[in-house]
Design an enzyme around this catalytic site. Structure first.
Site, short mmCIF file in Angstrom:
data_model
loop_
_atom_site.label_atom_id
_atom_site.label_comp_id
_atom_site.label_asym_id
_atom_site.label_seq_id
_atom_site.Cartn_x
_atom_site.Cartn_y
_atom_site.Cartn_z
N ALA A 302 13.33 -3.18 -8.02
CA ALA A 302 13.30 -3.73 -9.35
C ALA A 302 11.88 -3.91 -9.85
O ALA A 302 11.40 -3.83 -10.59
CB ALA A 302 14.53 -4.79 -9.85
N GLU A 306 7.67 1.28 -11.98
CA GLU A 306 7.81 2.75 -11.67
C GLU A 306 7.00 3.42 -12.86
O GLU A 306 6.30 4.59 -12.65
CB GLU A 306 9.24 3.13 -11.77
CG GLU A 306 9.85 2.69 -10.59
CD GLU A 306 10.86 1.60 -10.96
OE1 GLU A 306 10.40 0.78 -11.55
OE2 GLU A 306 11.92 1.40 -10.03
N ASP A 348 -31.81 11.32 -17.02
CA ASP A 348 -32.99 12.21 -17.16
C ASP A 348 -33.59 12.13 -18.41
O ASP A 348 -32.98 11.50 -19.47
CB ASP A 348 -32.41 13.60 -16.69
CG ASP A 348 -33.50 14.41 -16.45
OD1 ASP A 348 -34.67 13.99 -15.89
OD2 ASP A 348 -33.47 15.62 -17.22
N ASN A 730 13.38 -0.96 -16.69
CA ASN A 730 12.06 -0.39 -15.88
C ASN A 730 11.58 0.86 -16.39
O ASN A 730 10.43 1.18 -16.49
CB ASN A 730 12.14 -0.30 -14.54
CG ASN A 730 12.31 -1.64 -13.90
OD1 ASN A 730 12.28 -2.61 -14.42
ND2 ASN A 730 12.38 -1.54 -12.31
#
Length: 897
Positions: A302, A306, A348, A730
């Site tokens: 948990a 994720e 440059d 989640n």
């Protein structure tokens, strides 16, 4: 004829040390000595047997390509981040616990993340291929007494090569004959001016830009013609040496990759410790060890964010897509964020800060200076002196207009042509009035060019060239009122002043031959009348100065790194405001004499480098990186490629840049506009800020879940959330608003603050304190709602707890979208996608609560009106606390550290 053996030195590919480019000696040898050492006759060239033997010894005249990254490798390297490994570990644990649904979802996220990165990088690689203009290079050589036109790949050392204007030099050559030959070597040296070539020997220690008897592979003949003997082919050429540099070492990790790796390790350690503590507390309270082990593992899963890798990659991909709109093509996805973290831009000069074309910008005539010639022309003198000056610039000139109206020819002559045309002196029209009858062509030995023209009164010649050579032949000086005795001291002082300002100085003089019945054939360059001095320079791009000022206001140090002459570099740096106060300047020669440890003490103060070689550019980048700086390198030439590859982010030019530079880069400016970097930096900072906001959001929410589970366990309440609830929170409440958060516009003043320090982690500047405080607050309020519902006897207490947590997270994300501005202020409707994502998440939550088909899947039940009111009221406390924090920050009472 025996093929040469020890004459051509083998290439050194020993790294980027100062001596890894051992300069060849061909420029310090006489032509006869070079031919003899090569074992070749100037008239007959090589025989077929010579060619065959040398091809066996030295191979084809090609730059060997590095091994291309295949599609499979591009895909696999998307899984190299530490957070991805953590997710894979979580999937394994979920499978071990029998949570097959969790395993499938987590692995799906991992694969989605991989595909997002793969698609972006694969598509960019094909975009780079489309930028290439492929052509088969041919070379004209003398072999067996005959001229042959052969593929350039068949050249071998010792071949006698013929070349002329418009052709690309096919190998490294020692020049053996010239006819007004000039070559543009900007892709190797950084100098925009063409170099006049000669056959005379130069000292062995001569720097590459000054070896005027050498012609290098890849450079372009801009004028005249010549011959040369091949002294190096393929990987033994200067171009090949640079290609070898490109293969050394891998690319450095980006700031975000470094920070995510550190973050992933700290998070993993924290999760393991927390799980162990929860396991021990449960066992000490008499819970069965097996049950507590599964509970601890559930908490660990948990706690892992994720959605973080997927949201990061989506943020980067969306940022890359947005950058295409401002003409920036991203080749490496993480380069989007890296731009927002760079502390130094090593740029440059030629073609990047400047326009890579010569322009007449200043004139000295009649004892006065006149500048800004390419600007407004109103009020400019119109008299005998200036009429003769511009007439001479137009007539004594071999440039011409092509069918498209573009001036073609040597860069110096085209600049003179354009300034004459701007002031109304059209070459074609003048040539009809004053036809050219003869000329004395330019040569590097004489440094003069003279053309003779017929007019109504006789003949007039115009002579132009180096000030030293022209003035040596002048006896008079033109003024607006006629000719006077030449004032050499004043003119030489003017030459010195223009040279110090970075101008390339061309002198112009003339002589009239009145009443002459036939063209004079001798002495036409004697007794000249001086007309004026013309100052040429490669001008800065008009938009660059403002872009540099924005970079400096954003705390980014801009450094010019060029192979050009020191005076020219200092002039451009002064015009653009790069060199100020106590800033330092170094030449390549000075840099080569500094050991790395001594140089590192000075590198942060140096703002301009001139006459540097490719390996020295790498040294500059390396020194800054050794001090912990994140370095960007911009450039378009082959000489920029090794440093582009070495830098944290290499930025190449898409239109004027070389294929080598583009292949070495991380991103490409499609319009060759340095100012596009400012937009890219702004976008990079916005992306990184939003990633930090998502980390702040997701970790606060995950901590809230853990605190809720922990407090429930300690207080004797039932488990407040089921695995399906944790998975929903989640994936849905984290990911959907999280992706929308990545579209949040930049904070006010985003380009008025310095970049985040390289060593600073993702949780700095008050983020970890916020996560702890708000995580405990969300978790505590969630359990408070559970305790009220559970002890009051409400059957839907778990659904209520689940809904409180979801709604609290929505309130939290609305507050953190701006770091200081109030929620209901001027920016509330700025990101409609986030508002839509929050509304969608709320509706989905209500669906799984009130729609009967979803109740058994999510183990929920409908809430009463009172319960729903509680679920909506508790998140208001979250909003009140967060808005109070922002108010205190705005007032200066609270400082985030």
């Amino acid at each position: 004829m025996e093929p040469m053996k020890s004459v051509i030195s083998e290439p050194s590919h020993s790294g980027t040390k100062e001596n890894s480019f051992e300069p060849p000696i061909w420029h310090s040898m006489e032509v006869e000595e070079v031919l003899r050492s090569q074992g070749v006759s100037l008239d007959s060239g090589l025989t077929d047997s010579d060619v065959g033997a040398r091809q066996k010894s030295y191979g084809k005249n090609v730059i060997a390509e590095g091994k291309r990254i295949g599609s499979v490798r591009i895909f696999l390297r998307q899984f190299s981040d530490f957070m991805i490994w953590v997710l894979i570990g979580a999937a394994i644990l979920s499978e071990f616990m029998g949570e097959h649904r969790d395993t499938a979802v987590i692995l799906s996220i991992v694969l989605l993340n991989g595909f997002l990165g793969f698609i972006q990088e694969f598509r960019s690689e094909h975009s780079v291929e489309a930028l290439k203009k492929l052509s088969v290079l041919k070379a004209t050589v003398t072999r067996d007494h005959c001229l042959e036109n052969i593929p350039a790949t068949e050249l071998v050392p010792g071949d006698i090569v013929w070349f002329e204007a418009g052709q690309r030099i096919p190998a490294d050559l020692r020049v053996i004959s010239t006819a007004r030959l000039t070559i543009n070597e900007s892709l190797l040296t950084g100098e925009s001016s063409s170099i006049a070539k000669a056959i005379e020997v130069v000292p062995s220690e001569t720097l590459l830009p000054e070896r005027n008897n050498m012609a290098y592979a890849g450079t372009i003949v801009t004028y005249g013609r010549g011959r040369g003997v091949v002294v190096a082919t393929g990987m033994r050429t200067r171009l090949g040496e640079i290609a070898a540099l490109l293969r050394e070492g891998g690319e450095p990790r980006t700031p975000l990759q470094i920070r995510l790796m550190r973050f992933g390790r700290l998070l993993s350690i924290g999760i393991l410790l927390l799980s162990a503590v929860i396991f021990l507390i449960g066992v000490l309270h008499g819970e069965p060890p097996a049950i507590m082990f599964l509970t601890a593992v559930s908490l660990a899963v948990a706690a892992i964010p994720e959605a973080l890798p997927a949201v990061v990659n989506v943020s980067l991909a969306l940022g890359a897509m947005k950058l295409v709109g401002v003409n920036v093509l991203v080749r490496r996805l993480h380069a989007v964020e890296t731009l927002g973290s760079i502390t130094f831009i090593c740029t440059d000069k030629t073609g990047t800060l400047t326009q890579n074309r010569m322009q007449a910008d200043q004139v000295y005539a009649g004892g006065e200076f006149f500048g800004g010639l390419m600007g407004e022309v109103d009020g400019f003198p119109d008299d005998w002196l200036w009429n003769n000056l511009f007439k001479g610039l137009a007539l004594s000139n071999d440039s011409a207009l092509d069918s498209s109206g573009t001036v073609q020819g040597d860069p110096t002559e085209t600049a003179l042509y354009e300034i004459a045309r701007k002031f109304g002196f059209d070459k074609k029209q003048l040539e009809r009035q004053f036809p050219r009858v003869s000329e004395v062509p330019f040569s590097s030995e004489r440094s003069l060019m003279t053309t003779l023209h017929q007019d109504m009164n006789g003949y007039t010649c115009f002579t132009k060239g180096s000030s030293e050579k022209v003035l040596a032949n002048c006896i008079l000086e033109a003024t607006p009122f006629g000719s006077v005795v030449i004032r050499l001291d004043r003119i030489n002082a003017a030459v010195h002043k223009m040279g110090e300002s970075g101008y390339r100085v061309i002198a112009l003089a003339f002589r009239e031959f009145p009443d002459s019945q036939s063209p004079p054939t001798t002495g036409i360059e004697d007794g000249l009348t001086f007309l004026g001095l013309i100052g040429l320079q490669d001008p800065p791009r008009p938009e660059v100065k403002m872009a540099l000022e924005l970079c400096q206001s954003a705390g980014i140090h801009v450094v010019m790194v060029t192979g050009d002459h020191p005076d020219t570099a200092l002039s451009i740096a002064g015009q653009l405001g790069i060199l100020k106060g106590e800033d330092q300047f170094l030449t390549g020669k000075e840099l080569s004499q500094l050991p790395m440890h001594v140089y590192e003490e000075r590198v942060r103060k140096v703002r301009v480098y001139a006459r540097v070689s490719p390996e020295q550019k790498v040294k500059i980048v390396q020194a800054l990186q050794n001090l912990g700086e994140f370095v960007a390198m911009t450039g378009d030439g082959v000489n920029d490629a090794p440093a582009l590859r070495k830098s944290n982010i290499g930025i190449a030019m898409g239109k004027g840049g070389t294929d080598v530079a583009r292949e070495a880069s991380h991103m490409i400016l499609l319009d060759d506009n340095f100012a596009s970097i400012v937009a890219a930096v702004r976008e990079g900072r916005r992306v990184y800020d939003n990633i930090r906001k998502f980390v702040k959001y997701v970790l606060t929410c995950n901590l809230g879940e853990i605190v809720a589970l922990l407090l429930a366990s300690l207080s004797g309440l039932p488990i407040p959330l089921l695995p399906i609830h944790i998975l929903w929170v989640n994936l849905v409440t984290d990911a959907l608003p999280g992706v929308a958060l990545s579209l949040e516009p930049g904070e006010p003043g985003i380009m008025e603050r310095p970049p985040y320090p390289p060593a600073e982690n993702l949780l700095s500047r008050g983020i970890w304190q916020h996560i702890v405080v708000m995580g405990f607050l969300i978790g505590g309020l969630t359990i408070l709602g559970q305790a009220w519902a559970y002890h009051a006897g409400y059957a839907e207490w778990r659904t209520l707890t689940f809904t409180i947590l979801t709604f609290s997270q929505m309130g939290h994300i609305l507050c953190i979208r701006k770091s200081q501005d109030p929620l209901f202020g001027r920016f509330f409707f700025q990101n409609g996608w986030l508002l839509l994502a929050v509304l969608t998440t709320v509706l989905l939550q209500l669906a799984i609560v009130y729609w009967p088909p979803l109740n058994p899947i999510f183990e929920t039940s409908p809430l009463t009106g009172k319960e729903l009111g509680v679920a909506c009221s508790i998140p208001l406390i979250i909003i009140l606390v967060e808005e109070t924090e922002k108010f205190l920050v705005r007032r200066g009472v609270l400082v985030r550290k």
